[in-house]
Scaffold this active site. Structure first.
Site, PDB file in Angstrom:
ATOM      1  N   HIS A  78      -0.574   5.456   7.644  1.00 42.55           N
ATOM      2  CA  HIS A  78      -1.747   4.645   7.331  1.00 42.55           C
ATOM      3  C   HIS A  78      -1.842   3.552   8.382  1.00 42.55           C
ATOM      4  O   HIS A  78      -0.856   2.865   8.657  1.00 42.55           O
ATOM      5  CB  HIS A  78      -1.637   4.014   5.934  1.00 42.55           C
ATOM      6  CG  HIS A  78      -2.640   2.912   5.723  1.00 42.55           C
ATOM      7  ND1 HIS A  78      -4.003   3.136   5.828  1.00 42.55           N
ATOM      8  CD2 HIS A  78      -2.493   1.584   5.454  1.00 42.55           C
ATOM      9  CE1 HIS A  78      -4.634   1.982   5.599  1.00 42.55           C
ATOM     10  NE2 HIS A  78      -3.744   1.031   5.384  1.00 42.55           N
ATOM     11  N   HIS A  96      -4.792   0.780  10.790  1.00 45.86           N
ATOM     12  CA  HIS A  96      -6.078   0.079  10.824  1.00 45.86           C
ATOM     13  C   HIS A  96      -6.748   0.167  12.191  1.00 45.86           C
ATOM     14  O   HIS A  96      -7.564  -0.684  12.519  1.00 45.86           O
ATOM     15  CB  HIS A  96      -5.860  -1.397  10.469  1.00 45.86           C
ATOM     16  CG  HIS A  96      -5.182  -1.621   9.160  1.00 45.86           C
ATOM     17  ND1 HIS A  96      -4.404  -2.719   8.901  1.00 45.86           N
ATOM     18  CD2 HIS A  96      -5.142  -0.875   8.027  1.00 45.86           C
ATOM     19  CE1 HIS A  96      -3.918  -2.650   7.664  1.00 45.86           C
ATOM     20  NE2 HIS A  96      -4.350  -1.544   7.109  1.00 45.86           N
ATOM     21  N   GLU A 149       0.813  -1.229   0.000  1.00 49.31           N
ATOM     22  CA  GLU A 149       0.000   0.000   0.000  1.00 49.31           C
ATOM     23  C   GLU A 149       0.845   1.277   0.000  1.00 49.31           C
ATOM     24  O   GLU A 149       0.366   2.341   0.429  1.00 49.31           O
ATOM     25  CB  GLU A 149      -0.956  -0.005   1.190  1.00 49.31           C
ATOM     26  CG  GLU A 149      -2.005  -1.099   1.088  1.00 49.31           C
ATOM     27  CD  GLU A 149      -3.135  -0.881   2.083  1.00 49.31           C
ATOM     28  OE1 GLU A 149      -4.245  -0.530   1.645  1.00 49.31           O
ATOM     29  OE2 GLU A 149      -2.906  -1.054   3.296  1.00 49.31           O
ATOM     30  N   HIS A 158     -11.588  -0.397   6.610  1.00 49.05           N
ATOM     31  CA  HIS A 158     -10.158  -0.645   6.476  1.00 49.05           C
ATOM     32  C   HIS A 158      -9.338   0.109   7.530  1.00 49.05           C
ATOM     33  O   HIS A 158      -8.636  -0.518   8.322  1.00 49.05           O
ATOM     34  CB  HIS A 158      -9.753  -0.239   5.046  1.00 49.05           C
ATOM     35  CG  HIS A 158      -8.318  -0.472   4.692  1.00 49.05           C
ATOM     36  ND1 HIS A 158      -7.846  -0.389   3.396  1.00 49.05           N
ATOM     37  CD2 HIS A 158      -7.241  -0.761   5.437  1.00 49.05           C
ATOM     38  CE1 HIS A 158      -6.543  -0.643   3.373  1.00 49.05           C
ATOM     39  NE2 HIS A 158      -6.154  -0.861   4.602  1.00 49.05           N
TER      40      HIS A 158
HETATM   41 MN    MN Z   1      -4.091  -1.049   5.030  1.00 46.44          MN
END
Ligand code: MN
Length: 240
Positions: free
Chosen positions: A96, A98, A77, A166
């Site tokens: 980023h 979760h 990602e 997500h």
């Molecule tokens: Mn992810």
């Protein structure tokens, strides 16, 4: 220490803090723009944040290509980071993650709002990006540049965006700022969730958010205090 070595050490610290504060686990990542070249960024190879050490840091261009012939496995990602740096010249660091606490706000109509003072840095609006809107049924991961760019478009000029089902992305002008935001966004979400069970929620006003932003100084002792505290807790004080 060169600027690059400092950036690499700070990025390792950021990884270890985010892991220790339970913002990331085996997955999730943090990057920083290359201090020598705004068209590049630094991001670890595909390894869990808690285990990142300086040699793990790779360099990428703004299309997510690894530079210098580095053939190690990168994060799938990485396009999240590439696209946000491409779209937002003032952004110097991206996370980023979760974090479970934010997920309910990405899959219902309930908006995530800053409800505690330390949550003010997410800003007034937290947009929700749904990968399915443009890309249909996917594996939910941001695995190419068009998907990253679509996410960056949804983020717009905001500091945080939720990713439906997500996680979230956070973008800021420094690593310290993006780490602090990423630590407090899930805590804000937890408080908001608890409050919603009791009654109507009163978020910070636009003026309160502006007042906190105006008072934020990247180099202040208060800012450094948290970085030093989190880094020490995470066991990487020697990298400061
Ligand atoms: Mn992810």
């Amino acid at each position: 220490m060169t600027d690059l070595e400092r950036a690499r050490a700070d990025l390792v610290i950021a990884n270890r803090i985010l892991a220790h504060e339970n913002v990331v686990d085996a997955y999730g990542h943090v990057s920083v723009r290359d201090p020598r070249d705004a068209k590049r960024f630094l991001l670890a190879r595909s390894v869990s944040p808690e285990m990142v050490v300086p040699p793990d840091i790779m360099e990428f261009d703004l299309e997510g290509n690894a530079l210098g012939g580095d053939a190690r496995q990168p994060y799938l990602e990485r396009f999240i980071h590439a696209a946000i740096y491409e779209a937002r010249p003032e952004v110097l660091a991206v996370v980023h993650a979760h974090a479970e606490e934010v997920l309910p706000f990405g899959i219902t109509g309930a908006p995530l709002r800053p409800v505690i003072h330390s949550g003010s840095f997410m800003g007034e609006q937290v947009p929700v990006w749904d990968i399915r809107d443009k890309f249909g049924d996917t594996n939910m991961l941001v695995t190419n540049l068009p998907q990253g760019r679509d996410l960056a478009t949804r983020l717009g000029g905001n500091n945080v965006a939720l990713m439906r089902g997500h996680g979230f992305v956070a973008a800021a002008r420094s690593l310290i700022e993006v780490v602090r935001m990423s630590v407090y966004v899930p805590r804000n979400a937890r408080v908001q969730m608890a409050a919603m069970q009791l009654g109507a929620v009163k978020p910070l006003s636009r003026g309160e958010i502006a007042a906190r932003n105006a008072g934020y100084k990247p180099q202040s002792p208060e800012t450094w205090r948290a970085w030093e505290y989190w880094a020490t807790r995470a066991g990487c004080k020697e990298l400061l």
